[in-house]
Design a protein around this motif. Structure first.
Motif, PDB file in Angstrom:
ATOM      1  N   PHE A  70       0.826  -1.200   0.000  1.00  7.03           N
ATOM      2  CA  PHE A  70       0.000   0.000   0.000  1.00  7.03           C
ATOM      3  C   PHE A  70       0.866   1.257   0.000  1.00  7.03           C
ATOM      4  N   HIS A  71       1.613   1.470  -1.063  1.00  9.13           N
ATOM      5  CA  HIS A  71       2.422   2.685  -1.139  1.00  9.13           C
ATOM      6  C   HIS A  71       2.680   3.061  -2.590  1.00  9.13           C
ATOM      7  N   VAL A  72       3.122   4.295  -2.791  1.00  6.52           N
ATOM      8  CA  VAL A  72       3.464   4.779  -4.120  1.00  6.52           C
ATOM      9  C   VAL A  72       4.968   4.633  -4.331  1.00  6.52           C
ATOM     10  N   ALA A  73       5.449   5.083  -5.492  1.00  9.85           N
ATOM     11  CA  ALA A  73       6.872   4.944  -5.794  1.00  9.85           C
ATOM     12  C   ALA A  73       7.266   5.889  -6.921  1.00  9.85           C
ATOM     13  N   PRO A  74       8.534   6.336  -6.937  1.00  9.45           N
ATOM     14  CA  PRO A  74       9.021   7.050  -8.122  1.00  9.45           C
ATOM     15  C   PRO A  74       9.063   6.050  -9.275  1.00  9.45           C
ATOM     16  N   GLY A  78       8.532   3.559 -19.094  1.00  8.18           N
ATOM     17  CA  GLY A  78       8.541   2.165 -19.535  1.00  8.18           C
ATOM     18  C   GLY A  78       8.391   1.172 -18.408  1.00  8.18           C
ATOM     19  N   GLU A  79       8.282   1.672 -17.166  1.00  8.94           N
ATOM     20  CA  GLU A  79       8.179   0.814 -15.996  1.00  8.94           C
ATOM     21  C   GLU A  79       6.725   0.762 -15.532  1.00  8.94           C
ATOM     22  N   SER A  80       6.225  -0.425 -15.225  1.00 11.13           N
ATOM     23  CA  SER A  80       4.858  -0.541 -14.731  1.00 11.13           C
ATOM     24  C   SER A  80       4.790  -0.090 -13.283  1.00 11.13           C
ATOM     25  N   LEU A  81       3.581   0.153 -12.808  1.00 12.00           N
ATOM     26  CA  LEU A  81       3.410   0.553 -11.412  1.00 12.00           C
ATOM     27  C   LEU A  81       3.935  -0.532 -10.480  1.00 12.00           C
ATOM     28  N   LEU A  82       3.602  -1.794 -10.747  1.00 19.65           N
ATOM     29  CA  LEU A  82       4.056  -2.898  -9.908  1.00 19.65           C
ATOM     30  C   LEU A  82       5.577  -2.992  -9.878  1.00 19.65           C
ATOM     31  N   GLU A  83       6.213  -2.810 -11.034  1.00 19.10           N
ATOM     32  CA  GLU A  83       7.680  -2.848 -11.092  1.00 19.10           C
ATOM     33  C   GLU A  83       8.286  -1.717 -10.265  1.00 19.10           C
ATOM     34  N   SER A  84       7.674  -0.537 -10.344  1.00 24.09           N
ATOM     35  CA  SER A  84       8.215   0.604  -9.591  1.00 24.09           C
ATOM     36  C   SER A  84       8.068   0.389  -8.086  1.00 24.09           C
ATOM     37  N   ILE A  85       6.966  -0.221  -7.669  1.00 27.81           N
ATOM     38  CA  ILE A  85       6.746  -0.493  -6.248  1.00 27.81           C
ATOM     39  C   ILE A  85       7.787  -1.472  -5.718  1.00 27.81           C
ATOM     40  N   LYS A  86       8.066  -2.532  -6.474  1.00 25.22           N
ATOM     41  CA  LYS A  86       9.085  -3.497  -6.064  1.00 25.22           C
ATOM     42  C   LYS A  86      10.467  -2.839  -6.006  1.00 25.22           C
ATOM     43  N   ARG A  87      10.785  -2.016  -7.003  1.00 27.15           N
ATOM     44  CA  ARG A  87      12.092  -1.359  -7.020  1.00 27.15           C
ATOM     45  C   ARG A  87      12.224  -0.404  -5.839  1.00 27.15           C
ATOM     46  N   GLY A 113       3.015  -6.663   2.259  1.00 27.93           N
ATOM     47  CA  GLY A 113       3.569  -6.741   0.902  1.00 27.93           C
ATOM     48  C   GLY A 113       5.052  -6.387   0.857  1.00 27.93           C
ATOM     49  N   PRO A 114       5.455  -5.207   1.369  1.00 24.02           N
ATOM     50  CA  PRO A 114       6.875  -4.853   1.396  1.00 24.02           C
ATOM     51  C   PRO A 114       7.699  -5.817   2.238  1.00 24.02           C
ATOM     52  N   LEU A 115       7.152  -6.246   3.356  1.00 26.19           N
ATOM     53  CA  LEU A 115       7.833  -7.192   4.247  1.00 26.19           C
ATOM     54  C   LEU A 115       8.255  -8.449   3.478  1.00 26.19           C
ATOM     55  N   ARG A 116       7.324  -9.006   2.722  1.00 23.54           N
ATOM     56  CA  ARG A 116       7.625 -10.237   1.973  1.00 23.54           C
ATOM     57  C   ARG A 116       8.627  -9.974   0.854  1.00 23.54           C
ATOM     58  N   GLU A 117       8.467  -8.866   0.163  1.00 24.98           N
ATOM     59  CA  GLU A 117       9.378  -8.547  -0.938  1.00 24.98           C
ATOM     60  C   GLU A 117      10.794  -8.315  -0.430  1.00 24.98           C
ATOM     61  N   ILE A 118      10.926  -7.554   0.652  1.00 25.63           N
ATOM     62  CA  ILE A 118      12.246  -7.247   1.216  1.00 25.63           C
ATOM     63  C   ILE A 118      12.885  -8.503   1.804  1.00 25.63           C
ATOM     64  N   ALA A 119      12.101  -9.357   2.446  1.00 20.12           N
ATOM     65  CA  ALA A 119      12.642 -10.611   3.003  1.00 20.12           C
ATOM     66  C   ALA A 119      13.192 -11.497   1.896  1.00 20.12           C
ATOM     67  N   ARG A 120      12.464 -11.601   0.788  1.00 21.71           N
ATOM     68  CA  ARG A 120      12.939 -12.423  -0.341  1.00 21.71           C
ATOM     69  C   ARG A 120      14.162 -11.803  -0.989  1.00 21.71           C
ATOM     70  N   PHE A 121      14.142 -10.480  -1.145  1.00 21.25           N
ATOM     71  CA  PHE A 121      15.222  -9.769  -1.825  1.00 21.25           C
ATOM     72  C   PHE A 121      16.529  -9.824  -1.043  1.00 21.25           C
ATOM     73  N   SER A 122      16.444  -9.745   0.291  1.00 20.02           N
ATOM     74  CA  SER A 122      17.642  -9.610   1.125  1.00 20.02           C
ATOM     75  C   SER A 122      17.967 -10.843   1.965  1.00 20.02           C
TER      76      SER A 122
END
Length: 346
Positions: A70-74, A78-87, A113-122
């Motif tokens: 539940f957040h926005v992102a720069p 050419g980048e989708s909203l979902l891609e920008s959120i993950k980045r 959502g961020p918790l899971r993404e950051i845990a997988r990424f790091s």
């Protein structure tokens, strides 16, 4: 963006509030805010009740339209909203210098959502702190579905009074969450306490910019719409936010409003003049469909009474966010990294 369907949206509306009490909860929530005669002092004094009601009422709408984060992102061209959120989440993890095996705290974690993404990424273990029972129960289901329930968990607690010992975490972050705190210094001080000496805290904050004029009636209205639609007691200036970090004892490593040079405006997904197939539910047509769908579901008794009112104040929130972004008086992406001094052991 989300796999949640119409029935999920309808049955989730109201969160843990009894479905027969949703309408009265909407009434009480709205009366906290300026648009309905509410006072800042009352919002701050009752922030736990206000924020809990807010997330019980809106979480299903968020997940239906926005996905699990539940957040926005720069955003780059050419980048989708979902891609920008993950980045955006990966960027935060990199700024914190997260390493495999570290113990990390997500302050105000939503449904994780961020918790899971950051845990997988790091390859870290992340604890999500949240005071909303419905969001935690939803997050636990999603953690199990992702196979992360052994390394990631949730704790129900107020971030103004964290139930952790001093010096517990290797890193702490907050994504558009500590803006709900009634007192920034108090919130940051708790984060300082539970963070290990020499380690870092990073956050994306919602703030009014220096361009905000508190005597301008249009600016006041935009600020009030954002507060009402997003469960905020007050929106601090970026300078106030930075000063609060320092008062809590942190050394600021660096800070910047990431909205300033974002190639694509952060508020674009909420702008009704913009159309996107990849985030269709956020477009004018998608929101029109959702509005009428909620109206129909409430009329036939599947969605609880008051659901349309929630949809309405979320629409006003989107309008306020877009107006604030366009006028550059509000940012959803004031970012800072701050370090707890080594001598800060308690």
């Amino acid at each position: 963006m989300s796999n949640k369907g119409t029935l999920d949206l309808a049955t989730g509306l109201g969160g843990k509030i009894d479905k027969t009490d949703v309408l009265s909860a909407v009434d009480k929530y709205e009366k906290y805010h300026v648009s309905y005669g509410g006072k800042e002092e009352e919002r701050k004094a009752n922030y736990t009740d206000m924020v809990n009601k807010y997330y019980d009422l809106v979480t299903s709408f968020y997940e239906y339209g926005w996905g699990e984060s539940f957040h926005v992102a720069p955003r780059w061209k050419g980048e989708s909203l979902l891609e920008s959120i993950k980045r955006h989440e990966h960027f935060l993890a990199l700024q914190l210098g997260l390493k495999p095996g570290q113990k990390v705290l997500d302050v105000g974690c939503g449904i994780g959502g961020p918790l899971r993404e950051i845990a997988r990424f790091s390859s870290t273990s992340v604890t999500g702190l949240n005071n909303n029972e419905y969001q935690i129960s939803r997050g636990e289901v999603l953690n199990r579905n992702a196979g992360l329930d052994k390394t990631c968990n949730f704790v129900k607690a107020d971030f103004m009074k964290m139930p952790f010992p001093d010096n517990s975490f290797d890193a702490v972050y907050a994504i558009e969450a500590t803006c709900h705190a009634p007192d920034a210094v108090g919130c940051y001080s708790e984060i300082y306490r539970v963070l290990k000496p020499g380690q870092c805290f990073a956050a994306y904050e919602w703030c009014m910019t220096d361009a905000y004029d508190p005597n301008n009636k249009e600016h006041q209205q935009i600020k009030a719409e954002i507060e009402l639609g997003n469960g905020l007691p007050d929106i601090r200036l970026t300078s106030q936010c930075l000063e609060a970090v320092k008062q809590a004892g942190f050394e600021v490593v660096w800070e910047k409003d990431l909205a300033v040079d974002s190639p694509i405006p952060w508020y674009l997904p909420l702008d009704t003049s913009h159309f996107s197939l990849s985030s269709f539910r956020l477009t004018a047509i998608g929101r029109f469909i959702t509005k009428n769908m909620v109206m129909a579901l409430e009329k036939i008794g599947i969605a609880p009474k008051g659901s349309q009112r929630v949809q309405n104040f979320l629409e006003k929130a989107a309008e306020g966010l877009v107006a604030g972004g366009k006028k550059e008086i509000f940012t959803a992406m004031y970012f800072f990294v701050a370090r707890k001094p080594v001598h800060g052991a308690q």
